[in-house]
Design a protein around this motif. Structure first.
Motif, PDB file in Angstrom:
ATOM      1  N   ARG A 384       0.714  -1.095   0.123  1.00  0.00           N
ATOM      2  CA  ARG A 384       0.008   0.074   0.034  1.00  0.00           C
ATOM      3  C   ARG A 384       0.835   1.156  -0.036  1.00  0.00           C
ATOM      4  N   ALA A 385       0.513   2.389  -0.592  1.00  0.00           N
ATOM      5  CA  ALA A 385       1.182   3.359  -0.904  1.00  0.00           C
ATOM      6  C   ALA A 385       1.987   4.015   0.738  1.00  0.00           C
ATOM      7  N   LEU A 386       1.193   3.980   1.629  1.00  0.00           N
ATOM      8  CA  LEU A 386       1.663   4.379   3.097  1.00  0.00           C
ATOM      9  C   LEU A 386       1.984   3.296   4.049  1.00  0.00           C
ATOM     10  N   GLY A 387       1.824   2.154   3.582  1.00  0.00           N
ATOM     11  CA  GLY A 387       2.350   1.063   4.390  1.00  0.00           C
ATOM     12  C   GLY A 387       1.405   0.854   5.600  1.00  0.00           C
ATOM     13  N   ASP A 388       0.124   1.325   5.268  1.00  0.00           N
ATOM     14  CA  ASP A 388      -0.921   1.184   6.788  1.00  0.00           C
ATOM     15  C   ASP A 388      -1.429  -0.042   6.691  1.00  0.00           C
ATOM     16  N   ARG A 389      -1.481  -0.240   8.302  1.00  0.00           N
ATOM     17  CA  ARG A 389      -1.924  -1.518   8.606  1.00  0.00           C
ATOM     18  C   ARG A 389      -3.738  -1.362   9.024  1.00  0.00           C
ATOM     19  N   LEU A 390      -4.325  -2.502   9.255  1.00  0.00           N
ATOM     20  CA  LEU A 390      -5.764  -2.570   9.367  1.00  0.00           C
ATOM     21  C   LEU A 390      -5.978  -1.650  10.587  1.00  0.00           C
ATOM     22  N   ALA A 422      -2.359  -4.733  17.519  1.00  0.00           N
ATOM     23  CA  ALA A 422      -2.756  -3.555  16.799  1.00  0.00           C
ATOM     24  C   ALA A 422      -1.745  -2.587  16.393  1.00  0.00           C
ATOM     25  N   ALA A 423      -0.642  -2.974  16.226  1.00  0.00           N
ATOM     26  CA  ALA A 423       0.616  -1.971  16.132  1.00  0.00           C
ATOM     27  C   ALA A 423       0.223  -0.652  15.547  1.00  0.00           C
ATOM     28  N   GLY A 424       0.649   0.379  15.884  1.00  0.00           N
ATOM     29  CA  GLY A 424       0.374   1.689  15.443  1.00  0.00           C
ATOM     30  C   GLY A 424       1.459   2.145  14.380  1.00  0.00           C
ATOM     31  N   THR A 425       2.462   1.459  14.224  1.00  0.00           N
ATOM     32  CA  THR A 425       3.481   1.677  13.150  1.00  0.00           C
ATOM     33  C   THR A 425       3.077   1.098  11.865  1.00  0.00           C
ATOM     34  N   PRO A 426       3.212   1.780  10.849  1.00  0.00           N
ATOM     35  CA  PRO A 426       3.178   1.445   9.440  1.00  0.00           C
ATOM     36  C   PRO A 426       4.115   0.290   9.180  1.00  0.00           C
ATOM     37  N   TRP A 427       3.979  -0.250   8.111  1.00  0.00           N
ATOM     38  CA  TRP A 427       5.187  -1.052   7.484  1.00  0.00           C
ATOM     39  C   TRP A 427       5.294  -0.683   6.061  1.00  0.00           C
ATOM     40  N   GLN A 428       6.215  -0.050   5.598  1.00  0.00           N
ATOM     41  CA  GLN A 428       6.347   0.546   4.415  1.00  0.00           C
ATOM     42  C   GLN A 428       7.314  -0.034   3.555  1.00  0.00           C
ATOM     43  N   PHE A 429       7.476   0.242   2.305  1.00  0.00           N
ATOM     44  CA  PHE A 429       8.537  -0.252   1.212  1.00  0.00           C
ATOM     45  C   PHE A 429       9.747   0.551   1.366  1.00  0.00           C
ATOM     46  N   PRO A 466      16.459   6.646   4.974  1.00  0.00           N
ATOM     47  CA  PRO A 466      16.472   5.725   6.334  1.00  0.00           C
ATOM     48  C   PRO A 466      15.368   5.707   7.057  1.00  0.00           C
ATOM     49  N   ALA A 467      14.777   6.828   7.271  1.00  0.00           N
ATOM     50  CA  ALA A 467      13.225   7.256   7.973  1.00  0.00           C
ATOM     51  C   ALA A 467      12.222   6.168   7.641  1.00  0.00           C
ATOM     52  N   THR A 468      12.139   5.771   6.416  1.00  0.00           N
ATOM     53  CA  THR A 468      10.987   4.948   6.060  1.00  0.00           C
ATOM     54  C   THR A 468      11.066   3.426   6.549  1.00  0.00           C
ATOM     55  N   ARG A 469      12.500   3.109   6.614  1.00  0.00           N
ATOM     56  CA  ARG A 469      12.563   1.972   7.598  1.00  0.00           C
ATOM     57  C   ARG A 469      12.432   2.316   8.914  1.00  0.00           C
ATOM     58  N   ASP A 470      12.724   3.263   9.692  1.00  0.00           N
ATOM     59  CA  ASP A 470      12.883   3.752  10.979  1.00  0.00           C
ATOM     60  C   ASP A 470      11.220   3.431  11.383  1.00  0.00           C
ATOM     61  N   ARG A 471      10.447   4.210  10.546  1.00  0.00           N
ATOM     62  CA  ARG A 471       8.899   4.235  10.802  1.00  0.00           C
ATOM     63  C   ARG A 471       8.335   2.903  10.898  1.00  0.00           C
TER      64      ARG A 471
END
Length: 581
Positions: A384-390, A422-429, A466-471
């Motif tokens: 997903r564009a923002l790596g947003d979880r359910l 229900a992790a509040g962190t995204p998982w992004q590319f 690097p912030a994309t991985r850190d998020r």
């Protein structure tokens, strides 16, 4: 020490080992192979030069201390002293947990992940499924552009760290599954074409020329991938392999590569005396993938079931774009169909593909545990564009419904790391390409992909930042309180019920009974004496159970048993697990 390399078109082969050059000789017993000896031991650096070309890493390198472009290093697997006495743990009755080493902890190492394994034991999962570990450029990435298919990404800790991780998991009673990629190799650090016909233009894939599984020279290429797969299971005591995108394995030979692989894995299981298994990621909806070889199938032991995911996702989110469109027309009916038949597209028309797709499962021949069910995966979140979880769009009650469908449904459940609280962190590319041109191409390609769907380019995270991985790293303080703790407790209770009640691991799909009401937004299903009811609407729903003889095993919201009329009044966005008395 003896070295060997397959290079059928080479005129000369030179081994460069510990600073010295050694001419290799053709192996008279094996066409295309070169062999030779040199003084070496664990950790010795070496590489091969083809026809006086540059020194390249060994295609079968066991370690790449300096990354994909550096020299290989000898690994003596006999040096590691295994601690755990491990008889293995098979797939029936399993609950899997997909884990990305680089973001499971801020440290992003195998040792740091191993230190968090007790959390999974308390959760009740049985197997950890590690995303790919083969070396890739830079430090951080998803792992699907790896090379050196016998080696472990050095920033994760290298070979010894993987052994420590597996050993610790086995000490805790957890099996380990490894995600492996056979359908392509990364564009950076892939030196296989210099050695032989590892790829062919006979077929093309989304990554370019296909891996050579059926063109001239393919016998040795197939042996290369088979050898890599068996090495993970033998040398690292891995319990199972997840095979990435097997639909992209172009193979026209009478004995498909997957059949050859499943045969070899079953033989190794007999040899080592513990269960070993393969799980395919397949977009084919073809029952032959998971049908036994004796019955004319390919003999893969299980596969991911994206149809179940798509049905659950549309029922909970209402999304209807892309491949969700067919599921969204009647989402609860789609959930019901997958719960009872496995596949939604079983020969039906797929508007996303513009054609009919799939084939029905024979429920009398294919056990339900051969399909993995999940409401989230790295693919379905990270793509997903923002790596947003359910958890970023659904209420805790709807997350509880997703958990109930996944954990108490008929399929082998799989969770994606952090889902359980229900992790509040995204998982992004994210990527860490060291080649500036490739890095820019990936950045532009990612943003262009989502711009076509209406996203502003500046809103799509930069994969190279690097912030994309850190998020994307899990926040381990979250499970300690609030709705995170409540969701975690719910997952633990559901998994405990799955282990406690045999009906919840019954492999017979034909015994699953489902009722639903699209308009009232409730769905209920029965598995033996266990009944599960969900209300995914906002308003209270009356669910007809047809009996009062039930007791509550677990409920997201307080709920009384059914009244005299057999109706269970279920609050909005909630679910309940009941036992027939």
């Amino acid at each position: 020490m003896q070295f060997e390399v397959w290079a059928p078109e080479a005129e000369r082969m030179t081994l460069h080992c510990a600073g010295a050059a050694h001419a290799l000789e053709r192996d008279p017993a094996r066409a295309g192979w070169w062999t030779g000896g040199a003084e070496a031991g664990d950790g010795t650096r070496y590489g091969f030069a083809v026809d006086d070309g540059p020194v390249l890493p060994d295609p079968r390198s066991r370690r790449q201390p300096d990354g994909p472009d550096g020299l290989s290093a000898v690994v003596d697997h006999g040096r590691y002293a295994w601690r755990a006495e491990w008889a293995g743990r098979g797939l029936p009755g399993a609950v899997l947990y997909e884990l990305h080493v680089g973001t499971y902890t801020p440290e992003g190492t195998l040792d740091a992940a191993a230190a968090r394994l007790e959390h999974l034991v308390e959760l009740g999962v049985t197997h950890v499924e590690l995303m790919p570990l083969c070396p890739f450029p830079g430090r951080h990435g998803w792992g699907y552009e790896g090379v050196s298919l016998w080696a472990v990404h050095e920033p994760y800790g290298g070979p010894e760290a993987l052994k420590r991780f597996v050993d610790r998991a086995h000490e805790l009673g957890l099996g380990v599954v490894l995600d492996v990629v056979h359908n392509h190799l990364g564009p950076s650090g892939n030196y296989l074409p210099a050695f032989g016909p590892y790829f062919t233009d006979t077929h093309h894939t989304p990554w370019g020329s296909a891996v050579n599984l059926d063109a001239p020279g393919s016998d040795e290429v197939r042996a290369y991938f088979l050898g890599s797969a068996l090495a993970w299971l033998r040398d690292y005591r891995i319990d199972g392999l997840r095979l990435d995108a097997v639909h992209a394995l172009a193979d026209t030979r009478a004995c498909h590569f997957l059949e050859e692989l499943s045969t070899a894995v079953d033989a190794l299981a007999e040899e080592v005396g513990r269960p070993l298994f393969l799980i395919a990621e397949s977009d084919l909806n073809d029952p032959r993938v998971i049908t036994s070889r004796a019955e004319g199938g390919l003999g893969v032991h299980a596969q991911w079931n994206d149809d179940f995911h798509h049905a659950v996702h549309t029922a909970l989110t209402g999304e209807d774009q892309g491949y969700y469109a067919d599921f969204a027309r009647a989402p609860l009916a789609a959930v019901a169909k997958t719960l009872t038949g496995g596949f939604f597209h079983d020969g039906t028309y797929s508007s996303f593909r513009g054609r009919g797709h799939g084939r029905p499962l024979d429920r009398t021949r294919v056990s339900a545990h051969r399909l993995l069910g999940y409401s989230q995966t790295h693919d379905q979140v990270g793509n997903r564009a923002l790596g947003d979880r359910l958890s970023m769009s659904l209420s805790p009650g709807l997350l509880a419904c997703a958990a109930a469908l996944t954990v108490t449904g008929p399929f082998t459940p799989m969770l994606f790391m952090g889902e359980e609280w229900a992790a509040g962190t995204p998982w992004q590319f994210f990527t860490d390409h060291t080649d500036p041109e490739l890095a820019e191409a990936v950045r532009r390609g990612r943003r262009r992909e989502f711009a076509a769907h209406g996203w502003a380019e500046e809103d799509v995270p930069d994969p190279q930042d690097p912030a994309t991985r850190d998020r994307s790293c899990l926040d381990w303080s979250e499970p300690e309180g609030g709705h995170h703790a409540r969701v975690l407790d719910w997952y633990r209770r559901l998994i405990a019920l799955r282990h406690a009640y045999a009906d919840l691991s019954d492999p017979d799909l034909s015994d699953v009974k489902v009722a639903f009401d699209e308009e009232a937004r409730w769905l209920a299903f029965r598995r033996g004496d266990v009944r599960v009811a969900l209300n995914v609407g906002k308003e209270s729903a009356a669910v007809p159970l047809g009996t009062r003889s039930v007791r509550v095993l677990a409920a997201w919201e307080p709920v009384d048993g059914p009244g005299e009329d057999g109706l269970l009044h279920l609050p909005g966005e909630s679910c309940v697990v009941l036992l027939q008395q």
